[in-house]
Design a protein around this motif. Structure first.
Motif, PDB file in Angstrom:
ATOM      1  N   PHE A 143     -22.017 -26.059   8.864  1.00 52.35           N
ATOM      2  CA  PHE A 143     -20.562 -26.235   8.992  1.00 52.35           C
ATOM      3  C   PHE A 143     -20.029 -25.547  10.250  1.00 52.35           C
ATOM      4  O   PHE A 143     -18.934 -25.850  10.710  1.00 52.35           O
ATOM      5  CB  PHE A 143     -19.836 -25.730   7.748  1.00 52.35           C
ATOM      6  N   MET A 144     -20.794 -24.647  10.822  1.00 57.67           N
ATOM      7  CA  MET A 144     -20.332 -23.976  12.042  1.00 57.67           C
ATOM      8  C   MET A 144     -20.327 -24.923  13.242  1.00 57.67           C
ATOM      9  O   MET A 144     -19.704 -24.616  14.256  1.00 57.67           O
ATOM     10  CB  MET A 144     -21.179 -22.739  12.317  1.00 57.67           C
ATOM     11  N   ASP A 145     -20.990 -26.073  13.101  1.00 65.48           N
ATOM     12  CA  ASP A 145     -20.854 -27.094  14.145  1.00 65.48           C
ATOM     13  C   ASP A 145     -19.396 -27.538  14.258  1.00 65.48           C
ATOM     14  O   ASP A 145     -18.957 -27.979  15.311  1.00 65.48           O
ATOM     15  CB  ASP A 145     -21.734 -28.312  13.839  1.00 65.48           C
ATOM     16  N   ALA A 181     -17.323 -23.500  14.885  1.00 64.03           N
ATOM     17  CA  ALA A 181     -17.708 -22.698  16.059  1.00 64.03           C
ATOM     18  C   ALA A 181     -18.650 -23.500  16.951  1.00 64.03           C
ATOM     19  O   ALA A 181     -19.779 -23.088  17.220  1.00 64.03           O
ATOM     20  CB  ALA A 181     -18.368 -21.395  15.613  1.00 64.03           C
TER      21      ALA A 181
END
Lengths: 223, 617
Positions: B441-443, B446
């Motif tokens: 999910f950091m794609d 962030a």
């Protein structure tokens, strides 16, 4: 959601029910990314994956190591590049060690060597990406990536990373950088050092489920 | 001699039960403890729930960090073996939205969401069946749920009311152990005092959801889960369940005493070797086996029920997967508990001259009214949950401690929503053990971050995501059914099923409403939605079968002309044939079906016992 190399966002942070949601992205990714072999690609020059899958009834209560179930892929030079890049993505700091020091390159090698569709897709992306990174490295700095100065590595990785920032979520393809970063994150934060770093406490039997610290409730306005 | 091979079975049993999951397990427990000689046939392999689960294994100890693969669809450490959306050697056929209508295609997808298959069929092939896998969510159906047609004119009514099943819910909850609270909410029944176990505290993100959802009028209450938050009072429970039967009391209590309370860690779906959660192999089968009245044959793939010239069932035919022999076993009573669709398949494949369309099928309804649960979900990232101090918020088994019961009954009845039936919301949150893909999910949050900044980002965002999953009622329709494929057979020579499935506008609009609600809750919390909230429910809804709640394929009712089973789940056409899985369901309320399958199975088996006593079987 972004096509990604691994079962995505929050998949392991949430119950099994919602894992189904998470798996949708794997599906989308595998459906949209055709395996189009490039005849000159690095992936092509590596030996094809011919290993058997582990099957529908593997021994679960057992500890496996990369290489136990299928042969690994990376050459000595490729391993050096993977280790160096892992450590640019997740370097050592005062809270936890570097990615390469806790076995992340082994995990990435295991992943790209696995006889499954998502992993075969990532194999193309990773092997081609590594080759391209080393080619860029030689062109710009006259040496392979692993041997560069820290600042030189940063220059190259900045180029890859900045491209990710500009993309809209919907338009993002599964790039080398994103795929490699996702694998590095998965590899690192599933180790004891990684779990400790982010503050996961659990996977241990308790006689009672402890109340959260008052500090937490106060911060959230739940007191 | 409980686990036996085909050659060691008795020549005649009182009852044969096909299937070993929630329905089969309950049936075996009730009948064997009452002194009836039972043979259970399970299509999959034997399974040891004590030795096999990988309870404390970390992802790094598994291949691919335990990621989902075509061999292990819910991840490497998931308890289910030899099962999933595809089963080697056991194909099924379905229509596909990307292929011409009226053509059927072999189902090959192993991920539910996004498939073009109209139906996706999840089958376990192991002792305990789906109870190895289920989410342990144990909700009672309410009074409205038994009379949906009387309430809104759609679907079908059950042939009895809530009050008829209530005592059996009491028994099931007492035996398996369910935590929860009595909230007195509309169509969300209370249990008798002392039946439910005390729930654990809510996880911190659940508390935050509760606080903000309240502003939207959405209630968040303790979940009802089949997990022991404390040990059962074995002697008391057993005495209540078996008042006139000291031996049954003793056996039941003894096995109950082997169950430990939850230790607030490890996912239930990996299995539980301290027996804290309910699964058939740790709760129902041990006392049934201890009674000495139960034989079990595993790797026994039942293909047909045999009937005599009078149309009475005499036994079943199965293929012994180990020897590939066709075996016939006999009993006075046959109980099918093989799962809704698999039981329908057995009936349809039990063709004789007298029953050319399969047995118990004079109504033509076997395989009809196939239902699943409506499913849709969204993830959210909540800034308030970032950078929290470190603490243990793992809790029971990766299972929710809180949930949202359906809250808009009045608005719905007044026609304000545009769809007729409700849904509940299951919450996924908390500081759980990271696994493959946990940080993908950091794609979104962030992108492009790396180096020391990425480590700082991971610390910041870990534990700040929530998942909201809607689980809603589907109304039975004429376009959703299974039937036997005229050509294809499985590896055992048994004709396979083919499926048609369609959602109606009610389900599609419900799925869109789910997404709107999730978006509103996430926004109220000051968070951002990860992914795309859909206003078109077709883009949000899971495919049929995706929630693994197949029910309705052998529906019961008051009229032999229009239903397969009578109000005691007894085949109208074959008086010694019963069904105790989800097949008898007349509707599929949003209350996940497992608890109701068990209550209904117990009631059916009480009826079998009474009829045996009367000499009618």
């Amino acid at each position: 959601m972004t096509p990604t190399s691994t079962p995505p966002a929050v998949s392991a942070e949430i119950p099994r029910i919602s894992r189904r949601e998470a798996l949708q992205w794997v599906m989308t990714a595998s459906a949209t990314l055709a395996l189009m072999p490039n005849s000159l690609s690095a992936a092509d020059s590596a030996a094809p994956v011919t290993a058997k899958p582990y099957g529908t009834d593997p021994l679960l209560n057992h500890t496996y190591k990369p290489g136990d179930l299928w042969p690994l892929t990376l050459s000595a030079d490729q391993r050096l590049t993977v280790s160096a890049l892992c450590d640019v993505v997740l370097p050592a700091d005062d809270r936890s060690p570097s990615a390469s020091s806790v076995g992340v390159p082994d995990f990435i090698d295991e992943w790209i060597s696995a006889p499954y569709p998502n992993q075969l897709r990532d194999r193309e992306i990773i092997l081609n990406g590594l080759a391209s990174l080393d080619a860029d490295s030689k062109k710009r700095f006259n040496g392979s990536f692993a041997g560069l100065e820290a600042a030189q590595k940063t220059t190259l990785v900045d180029t890859l990373a900045s491209a990710e920032k500009d993309k809209t979520e919907a338009a993002k393809p599964a790039s080398f950088f994103t795929t490699f970063r996702d694998l590095t994150l998965t590899g690192f934060y599933t180790t004891p050092a990684g779990m400790k770093d982010i503050g996961f406490i659990g996977n241990m039997p308790l006689t009672r489920f402890p109340d959260p610290p008052r500090e937490v409730l106060e911060k959230l306005g739940l007191v | 001699m409980p686990f036996v091979t085909s050659s060691k079975t008795q020549t005649q049993y009182d009852v044969i039960i096909v299937g070993s999951g929630a329905g089969g397990g309950t049936s075996a427990y009730v009948l064997a403890l009452a002194g009836v000689k039972v043979l259970m046939l399970e299509a999959g392999r034997n399974y040891d729930p004590i030795k096999e689960p990988a309870m404390f294994q970390t992802p790094a100890q598994a291949p691919l960090r335990a990621a989902s693969t075509p061999d292990k669809h819910f991840g490497f450490h998931d308890a289910t073996v030899d099962g999933g959306w595809t089963n080697p050697g056991e194909p099924y056929m379905t229509r596909r939205s990307d292929k011409p209508a009226d053509t059927f295609h072999e189902a090959k997808d192993y991920v539910a969401f996004g498939t073009k298959q109209e139906w996706i069929w999840w089958r376990p092939r192991m002792l305990g069946g789906r109870t190895n896998h289920w989410g342990r969510i144990a909700l009672r159906m309410g009074p409205y749920d038994f009379k949906p047609k009387s309430r809104d004119g759609l679907g079908l009514d059950w042939p009895f009311q809530y009050e008829e099943l209530a005592p059996y819910y009491d028994k099931v909850e007492s035996l398996i152990g369910v935590w929860g609270t009595n909230e007195g909410l509309e169509n969300t029944p209370n249990s008798p005092n002392g039946t439910l176990l005390t729930p654990p505290r809510a996880r911190v993100p659940e508390l935050l959801i509760k606080k903000h959802a309240a502003k939207l009028g959405v209630p968040v209450i303790p979940s009802h889960m089949a997990i022991l938050s404390r040990r059962l009072n074995a002697r008391k429970v057993a005495a209540n369940l078996h008042p006139d039967h000291p031996e049954a009391q003793r056996i039941s209590a003894e096995e109950m005493n082997k169950r430990q309370a939850c230790f607030w860690s490890t996912p239930c779906g990996r299995g539980c070797n301290i027996k804290a959660n309910y699964q058939s192999t740790t709760v129902h089968l041990p006392p049934a086996l201890a009674s000495g009245n139960l034989d079990v044959v595993t790797d026994a793939m039942v293909r047909a029920v045999s009937v005599d010239e009078n149309g009475k069932a005499t036994g079943v035919h199965y293929v012994d997967k180990k020897t590939r022999q066709d075996v016939h076993v006999k009993a006075r009573v046959i109980i099918l508990a093989a799962s809704g669709c698999e039981s329908a398949r057995i009936l349809l494949n039990s063709k004789t001259e007298r029953f050319p369309n399969g047995i118990a099928n004079s109504s033509g309804k076997v395989g009809r009214y196939l239902m699943d649960t409506v499913g849709a979900g969204l993830n959210g990232q909540i800034p308030a949950l970032e950078n929290l101090p470190v603490f243990n918020d793992e809790g029971a088994g990766g299972s929710m401690h809180s949930y949202v019961p359906w809250w808009l009954y009045k608005e719905q009845l007044a026609g304000k929503l545009g769809f007729a039936r409700g849904y509940h919301i299951e919450i996924g949150a908390g500081r759980q053990m990271p696994g493959a893909g946990s940080f993908t999910f950091m794609d979104s949050v962030a992108p492009g971050s790396y180096g020391r900044q990425l480590k700082a980002d991971a610390r910041r965002y870990y534990g700040s995501t929530i998942h909201l999953a809607g689980r809603g009622e589907m109304i039975p329709n004429d376009n959703s059914y299974c039937e036997v494929d005229p050509e294809r057979k499985d590896a055992w020579g048994i004709p396979v099923l083919r499926f048609r499935f369609q959602w109606s506008e009610h389900e599609v609009k419900q799925a869109a409403h789910m997404h709107q609600t999730f978006k509103d809750i996430i926004s109220a919390m000051g968070g951002r939605v990860l992914g795309t909230p859909q206003t078109d429910g077709n883009k949000a809804i899971y495919p049929g079968g995706g929630i693994i709640h197949e029910v309705g394929t052998t529906c019961m009712g008051a009229d032999a002309k229009t239903t397969v089973l009578n109000p005691y789940c007894r085949a109208w056409d074959v008086k010694n044939l019963f069904v105790t899985d989800g097949g008898p369901f007349v509707s599929n309320a949003d209350k996940n079906p497992t608890l109701s399958i068990m209550a209904l199975a117990w009631r059916t088996c009480d009826h079998v016992l009474a009829e045996m006593k009367r000499g009618n079987l």
